[in-house]
Motif scaffolding. Sequence first.
Motif, PDB file in Angstrom:
ATOM      1  N   ILE A 135       0.857  -1.182   0.000  1.00 27.35           N
ATOM      2  CA  ILE A 135       0.000   0.000   0.000  1.00 27.35           C
ATOM      3  C   ILE A 135       0.891   1.228   0.000  1.00 27.35           C
ATOM      4  CG2 ILE A 135      -0.184   0.044   2.519  1.00 27.35           C
ATOM      5  CD1 ILE A 135      -3.095   1.008   2.111  1.00 27.35           C
ATOM      6  N   GLU A 136       0.436   2.276  -0.678  1.00 27.18           N
ATOM      7  CA  GLU A 136       1.185   3.523  -0.689  1.00 27.18           C
ATOM      8  C   GLU A 136       0.424   4.545   0.133  1.00 27.18           C
ATOM      9  OE1 GLU A 136       2.763   6.853  -3.815  1.00 27.18           O
ATOM     10  OE2 GLU A 136       2.728   4.764  -4.477  1.00 27.18           O
ATOM     11  N   ILE A 137       1.138   5.127   1.104  1.00 27.24           N
ATOM     12  CA  ILE A 137       0.542   6.145   1.968  1.00 27.24           C
ATOM     13  C   ILE A 137       1.517   7.309   2.047  1.00 27.24           C
ATOM     14  CG2 ILE A 137      -0.273   6.691   4.299  1.00 27.24           C
ATOM     15  CD1 ILE A 137      -0.922   3.716   4.653  1.00 27.24           C
ATOM     16  N   GLY A 138       1.050   8.464   1.646  1.00 28.81           N
ATOM     17  CA  GLY A 138       1.888   9.664   1.733  1.00 28.81           C
ATOM     18  C   GLY A 138       3.184   9.552   0.960  1.00 28.81           C
ATOM     19  N   GLY A 139       3.156   8.898  -0.202  1.00 35.03           N
ATOM     20  CA  GLY A 139       4.348   8.760  -1.020  1.00 35.03           C
ATOM     21  C   GLY A 139       5.291   7.647  -0.583  1.00 35.03           C
ATOM     22  N   LYS A 140       4.964   6.964   0.501  1.00 31.91           N
ATOM     23  CA  LYS A 140       5.779   5.839   0.964  1.00 31.91           C
ATOM     24  C   LYS A 140       5.040   4.546   0.672  1.00 31.91           C
ATOM     25  CE  LYS A 140       8.788   7.147   4.596  1.00 31.91           C
ATOM     26  NZ  LYS A 140       9.200   6.821   5.943  1.00 31.91           N
ATOM     27  N   THR A 141       5.784   3.538   0.227  1.00 27.29           N
ATOM     28  CA  THR A 141       5.193   2.230  -0.037  1.00 27.29           C
ATOM     29  C   THR A 141       5.502   1.298   1.118  1.00 27.29           C
ATOM     30  OG1 THR A 141       5.427   2.535  -2.421  1.00 27.29           O
ATOM     31  CG2 THR A 141       5.107   0.286  -1.642  1.00 27.29           C
ATOM     32  N   PHE A 142       4.455   0.643   1.618  1.00 28.66           N
ATOM     33  CA  PHE A 142       4.589  -0.336   2.691  1.00 28.66           C
ATOM     34  C   PHE A 142       4.270  -1.706   2.118  1.00 28.66           C
ATOM     35  CE2 PHE A 142       3.573   3.711   4.617  1.00 28.66           C
ATOM     36  CZ  PHE A 142       4.513   3.805   5.641  1.00 28.66           C
ATOM     37  N   ASN A 143       5.223  -2.629   2.253  1.00 28.29           N
ATOM     38  CA  ASN A 143       5.083  -3.986   1.718  1.00 28.29           C
ATOM     39  C   ASN A 143       4.832  -4.985   2.833  1.00 28.29           C
ATOM     40  OD1 ASN A 143       5.725  -3.286  -0.999  1.00 28.29           O
ATOM     41  ND2 ASN A 143       7.871  -3.207  -0.427  1.00 28.29           N
ATOM     42  N   TRP A 144       4.005  -5.982   2.540  1.00 30.78           N
ATOM     43  CA  TRP A 144       3.856  -7.132   3.406  1.00 30.78           C
ATOM     44  C   TRP A 144       4.915  -8.136   2.959  1.00 30.78           C
ATOM     45  CZ3 TRP A 144       2.182  -8.033   7.930  1.00 30.78           C
ATOM     46  CH2 TRP A 144       1.912  -9.328   8.371  1.00 30.78           C
ATOM     47  N   TYR A 145       5.095  -9.197   3.713  1.00 34.18           N
ATOM     48  CA  TYR A 145       6.032 -10.241   3.318  1.00 34.18           C
ATOM     49  C   TYR A 145       5.535 -10.929   2.046  1.00 34.18           C
ATOM     50  CZ  TYR A 145       7.684  -9.696   8.081  1.00 34.18           C
ATOM     51  OH  TYR A 145       8.183  -9.184   9.250  1.00 34.18           O
ATOM     52  N   VAL A 146       6.449 -11.382   1.208  1.00 30.14           N
ATOM     53  CA  VAL A 146       6.083 -12.141   0.019  1.00 30.14           C
ATOM     54  C   VAL A 146       5.674 -13.535   0.495  1.00 30.14           C
ATOM     55  CG1 VAL A 146       6.833 -12.967  -2.243  1.00 30.14           C
ATOM     56  CG2 VAL A 146       7.745 -10.815  -1.340  1.00 30.14           C
ATOM     57  N   PHE A 147       4.545 -14.038  -0.016  1.00 30.54           N
ATOM     58  CA  PHE A 147       4.004 -15.308   0.468  1.00 30.54           C
ATOM     59  C   PHE A 147       3.477 -16.133  -0.690  1.00 30.54           C
ATOM     60  CE2 PHE A 147       0.707 -12.114   0.568  1.00 30.54           C
ATOM     61  CZ  PHE A 147      -0.433 -12.763   0.122  1.00 30.54           C
ATOM     62  N   ASN A 148       2.897 -17.302  -0.373  1.00 33.93           N
ATOM     63  CA  ASN A 148       2.362 -18.196  -1.396  1.00 33.93           C
ATOM     64  C   ASN A 148       1.038 -18.787  -0.896  1.00 33.93           C
ATOM     65  OD1 ASN A 148       2.948 -20.507   0.269  1.00 33.93           O
ATOM     66  ND2 ASN A 148       5.068 -20.368  -0.400  1.00 33.93           N
ATOM     67  N   LEU A 149       0.426 -19.656  -1.678  1.00 36.49           N
ATOM     68  CA  LEU A 149      -0.859 -20.233  -1.285  1.00 36.49           C
ATOM     69  C   LEU A 149      -0.739 -21.196  -0.109  1.00 36.49           C
ATOM     70  CD1 LEU A 149      -2.711 -20.743  -4.680  1.00 36.49           C
ATOM     71  CD2 LEU A 149      -2.869 -18.853  -3.067  1.00 36.49           C
ATOM     72  N   ALA A 150       0.403 -21.837   0.052  1.00 39.86           N
ATOM     73  CA  ALA A 150       0.614 -22.687   1.227  1.00 39.86           C
ATOM     74  C   ALA A 150       0.549 -21.833   2.487  1.00 39.86           C
ATOM     75  CB  ALA A 150       1.955 -23.407   1.134  1.00 39.86           C
ATOM     76  N   ASP A 151       1.156 -20.657   2.437  1.00 40.82           N
ATOM     77  CA  ASP A 151       1.114 -19.750   3.580  1.00 40.82           C
ATOM     78  C   ASP A 151      -0.316 -19.302   3.875  1.00 40.82           C
ATOM     79  OD1 ASP A 151       3.910 -19.914   3.628  1.00 40.82           O
ATOM     80  OD2 ASP A 151       4.142 -18.119   2.382  1.00 40.82           O
ATOM     81  N   VAL A 152      -1.082 -19.044   2.817  1.00 46.54           N
ATOM     82  CA  VAL A 152      -2.492 -18.662   2.993  1.00 46.54           C
ATOM     83  C   VAL A 152      -3.253 -19.789   3.682  1.00 46.54           C
ATOM     84  CG1 VAL A 152      -4.646 -18.087   1.777  1.00 46.54           C
ATOM     85  CG2 VAL A 152      -2.479 -17.066   1.039  1.00 46.54           C
ATOM     86  N   ALA A 153      -3.018 -21.030   3.254  1.00 44.46           N
ATOM     87  CA  ALA A 153      -3.696 -22.178   3.867  1.00 44.46           C
ATOM     88  C   ALA A 153      -3.311 -22.308   5.335  1.00 44.46           C
ATOM     89  CB  ALA A 153      -3.346 -23.462   3.101  1.00 44.46           C
ATOM     90  N   ILE A 154      -2.046 -22.114   5.652  1.00 47.43           N
ATOM     91  CA  ILE A 154      -1.588 -22.220   7.035  1.00 47.43           C
ATOM     92  C   ILE A 154      -2.234 -21.143   7.899  1.00 47.43           C
ATOM     93  CG2 ILE A 154       0.432 -21.974   8.551  1.00 47.43           C
ATOM     94  CD1 ILE A 154       2.053 -23.334   6.203  1.00 47.43           C
ATOM     95  N   VAL A 155      -2.244 -19.911   7.411  1.00 49.92           N
ATOM     96  CA  VAL A 155      -2.855 -18.817   8.174  1.00 49.92           C
ATOM     97  C   VAL A 155      -4.358 -19.041   8.338  1.00 49.92           C
ATOM     98  CG1 VAL A 155      -3.375 -16.337   8.129  1.00 49.92           C
ATOM     99  CG2 VAL A 155      -1.061 -17.134   7.628  1.00 49.92           C
ATOM    100  N   ALA A 156      -5.028 -19.484   7.275  1.00 57.73           N
ATOM    101  CA  ALA A 156      -6.463 -19.773   7.372  1.00 57.73           C
ATOM    102  C   ALA A 156      -6.712 -20.908   8.371  1.00 57.73           C
ATOM    103  CB  ALA A 156      -7.027 -20.135   6.003  1.00 57.73           C
ATOM    104  N   GLY A 157      -5.838 -21.913   8.366  1.00 56.88           N
ATOM    105  CA  GLY A 157      -5.962 -23.011   9.314  1.00 56.88           C
ATOM    106  C   GLY A 157      -5.788 -22.550  10.755  1.00 56.88           C
ATOM    107  N   VAL A 158      -4.803 -21.711  10.996  1.00 52.96           N
ATOM    108  CA  VAL A 158      -4.596 -21.175  12.344  1.00 52.96           C
ATOM    109  C   VAL A 158      -5.805 -20.337  12.763  1.00 52.96           C
ATOM    110  CG1 VAL A 158      -3.187 -19.594  13.738  1.00 52.96           C
ATOM    111  CG2 VAL A 158      -2.079 -21.288  12.259  1.00 52.96           C
TER     112      VAL A 158
END
Length: 172
Positions: free
Chosen positions: A132-155
Amino acid sequence: MSGLEQPRTSHLRAGILAAVIALALDQASKLWLLYVFDLGNRGAVRVTPFFDLVLAWNVGISFGWFQTDNQLAQVALMGIKAVAVIVLGVWMARAGTLVATLALGLIIGGAIGNGIDRFLHGAVVDFALLHIEIGGKTFNWYVFNLADVAIVAGVAGLLYDSFLGVPAAKAP
């Protein structure tokens, strides 16, 4: 078969199916992005104003912690993951609710998917970047994959089941 065993058996089948689907979607997405879409040669691909496809090889654990190219460390991580999958499988077989069983299946499928990457490539294939870009600065989340999505959804499913799920029936 007792009345208690039937729901557990059908729940276990659902959990195994969740694991297989999570694993299949994860591996299919990675194989397609690596060998058909050729993400490695394309560089960052903007999909939406807040989502890009980028190729990142994660030689560490969750969120890129403990990065190491050491072969022994990679084998140790695979061993820890194998033990975790076995423990989660036993937990899934004993889970009393469908939500917990499905959640554990998602975690198992995601863990196996990332384990396959580590075995085949020596690193986990990550490709999804939210930003996301806020006030000219870009904030990134960690790069992830669908396995990570499944793990987070499972938790999240396990947390839901633990705190908000239907309490187990009390013995008479």
